[in-house]
Design an enzyme around this catalytic site. Structure first.
Site, PDB file in Angstrom:
ATOM      1  N   CYS A 173       0.841  -1.196   0.000  1.00  0.00           N
ATOM      2  CA  CYS A 173       0.000   0.000   0.000  1.00  0.00           C
ATOM      3  C   CYS A 173       0.875   1.243   0.000  1.00  0.00           C
ATOM      4  O   CYS A 173       1.664   1.438  -0.888  1.00  0.00           O
ATOM      5  CB  CYS A 173      -0.950  -0.074   1.185  1.00  0.00           C
ATOM      6  SG  CYS A 173      -2.030  -1.521   1.073  1.00  0.00           S
ATOM      7  N   THR A 174       0.740   2.094   0.992  1.00  0.00           N
ATOM      8  CA  THR A 174       1.455   3.359   0.972  1.00  0.00           C
ATOM      9  C   THR A 174       2.955   3.175   1.198  1.00  0.00           C
ATOM     10  O   THR A 174       3.426   2.127   1.630  1.00  0.00           O
ATOM     11  CB  THR A 174       0.945   4.266   2.095  1.00  0.00           C
ATOM     12  OG1 THR A 174       1.330   3.716   3.356  1.00  0.00           O
ATOM     13  CG2 THR A 174      -0.547   4.397   2.058  1.00  0.00           C
ATOM     14  N   VAL A 175       3.679   4.242   0.909  1.00  0.00           N
ATOM     15  CA  VAL A 175       5.002   4.419   1.499  1.00  0.00           C
ATOM     16  C   VAL A 175       4.854   5.558   2.486  1.00  0.00           C
ATOM     17  O   VAL A 175       3.960   6.401   2.359  1.00  0.00           O
ATOM     18  CB  VAL A 175       6.092   4.731   0.450  1.00  0.00           C
ATOM     19  CG1 VAL A 175       6.212   3.587  -0.532  1.00  0.00           C
ATOM     20  CG2 VAL A 175       5.811   6.044  -0.280  1.00  0.00           C
TER      21      VAL A 175
END
Length: 340
Positions: A173-175
């Protein structure tokens, strides 16, 4: 740089293939080195996290910037956020921007300008309105195809062909990045969202209080960012819900994080029929110490942290295969002794 500057980053929670783990570690090391070096060149933690997340976005390994998951229409729709615990700036559903975190920073910086005719500067912009704002700020838009990679196209094509079946694609998902520097704290996130998302879908990465949260107080400052299944994070309002519970300096950060992760996420009524899959990193600074902690219920979580003289980067793996279990870790740095 003095020893009171700290950085912790992540490159997604989900599944990190064994064959790619050395590449993830190299990326984490590189980004930590960039971040730590920046402490000598910049004045605030916001500058640091923006620079680090830019490098994470530039890597095709991550689901942010170039190489992000593609939406149903085959494009990269990005979202990002930056905050210093006093203000925030975020963007979502933007197409054709190489570094979404720079776009979020532009909204953040615009917040600091005086209001005109009582019009409060926005802290969150989406889609075409965001794109017009960014172009007005001189942030270059690139052809959307430049954000696609051979692997992201391949995963998209396979997913489209198997839409009704399970696809064992990387679930990253995100960083994100958290930093403390020169008496400032910051959080930054960037994400391409879930694979085959509906165009216009907004995830938690750009939502302050949901996917990330920060609070600057003279006696104690804290920043937290969450990655994983976005809808689970949004339904539990996870970042601020847990973050508010972590201000008790008399209790070690890891203990508080474990108890509140269990209470507000694992045992949430919103997730009764779902497998919880998230990862969290936290930075807490008091007058005597900086504590870093991480927790994840996903199969793996790519994490790194560092100071001017100490870097560590690894892929944490959940040892138990039982649902609703998790892995926890952390480290403390004494501000009096520099290291503990």
């Amino acid at each position: 740089m003095d020893e009171s500057s700290f950085l912790i980053i992540h490159a997604g929670a989900g599944f990190h293939a064994e064959r790619k783990r050395s590449s993830y570690k190299k990326l984490l090391k590189h980004c930590l080195q960039i971040g730590v070096q920046s402490f000598n060149e910049i004045s605030t933690a916001v500058d640091c996290v923006e620079r680090v997340v830019c490098h994470l976005e530039d890597s095709p390994l991550t689901n942010a910037g170039c190489g992000s998951n593609l939406s149903l229409d085959g494009t990269v729709e990005s979202e990002a956020l930056v905050s210093d615990g006093k203000s925030c700036g975020s963007v979502a559903a933007i197409i054709g921007f190489k570094n979404p975190i720079k776009c979020a920073r532009a909204v953040f910086d615009n917040q600091l300008l005086p209001s005109q005719l009582g019009r409060v500067p926005p802290c969150f912009l989406v889609a075409q309105g965001a794109e017009r704002f960014l172009e007005d700020k001189g942030i270059e838009k690139v052809p959307a195809d430049l954000l696609l990679t051979k692997e992201s196209r391949s995963i998209f094509n396979e997913a489209c062909a198997r839409l009704c079946k399970e696809l064992k694609a990387p679930s990253l998902c995100t960083v994100g990045a958290l930093a403390y520097h020169n008496n400032t704290i910051a959080v930054a996130n960037s994400s391409g969202g879930i694979l085959l998302k509906h165009p216009g879908r907004i995830g938690p990465s750009c939502l302050f209080g949901v996917g990330s949260w920060a609070s600057y107080q003279p006696e104690m400052s804290l920043a937290i960012t969450v990655t994983g299944i976005g809808e689970q994070i949004m339904k539990t309002n996870l970042a601020s819900t847990i973050g508010h519970q972590l201000f008790n300096v008399n209790v070690p950060l890891m203990f508080l994080l474990k108890d509140n992760f269990q209470k507000f996420y694992i045992e949430s009524s919103f997730l009764d029929n779902e497998e919880p899959l998230v990862g969290i990193i936290v930075l807490r600074k008091s007058s005597t110490a900086v504590e870093l902690a991480w927790i994840h219920s996903s199969k793996s979580f790519a994490i790194g942290y560092g100071t001017s003289s100490h870097l560590k980067y690894f892929v944490s793996e959940k040892l138990s295969k039982v649902e609703k279990t998790f892995e926890l870790g952390g480290v403390n740095f004494s501000l009096k002794d520099h290291f503990k």
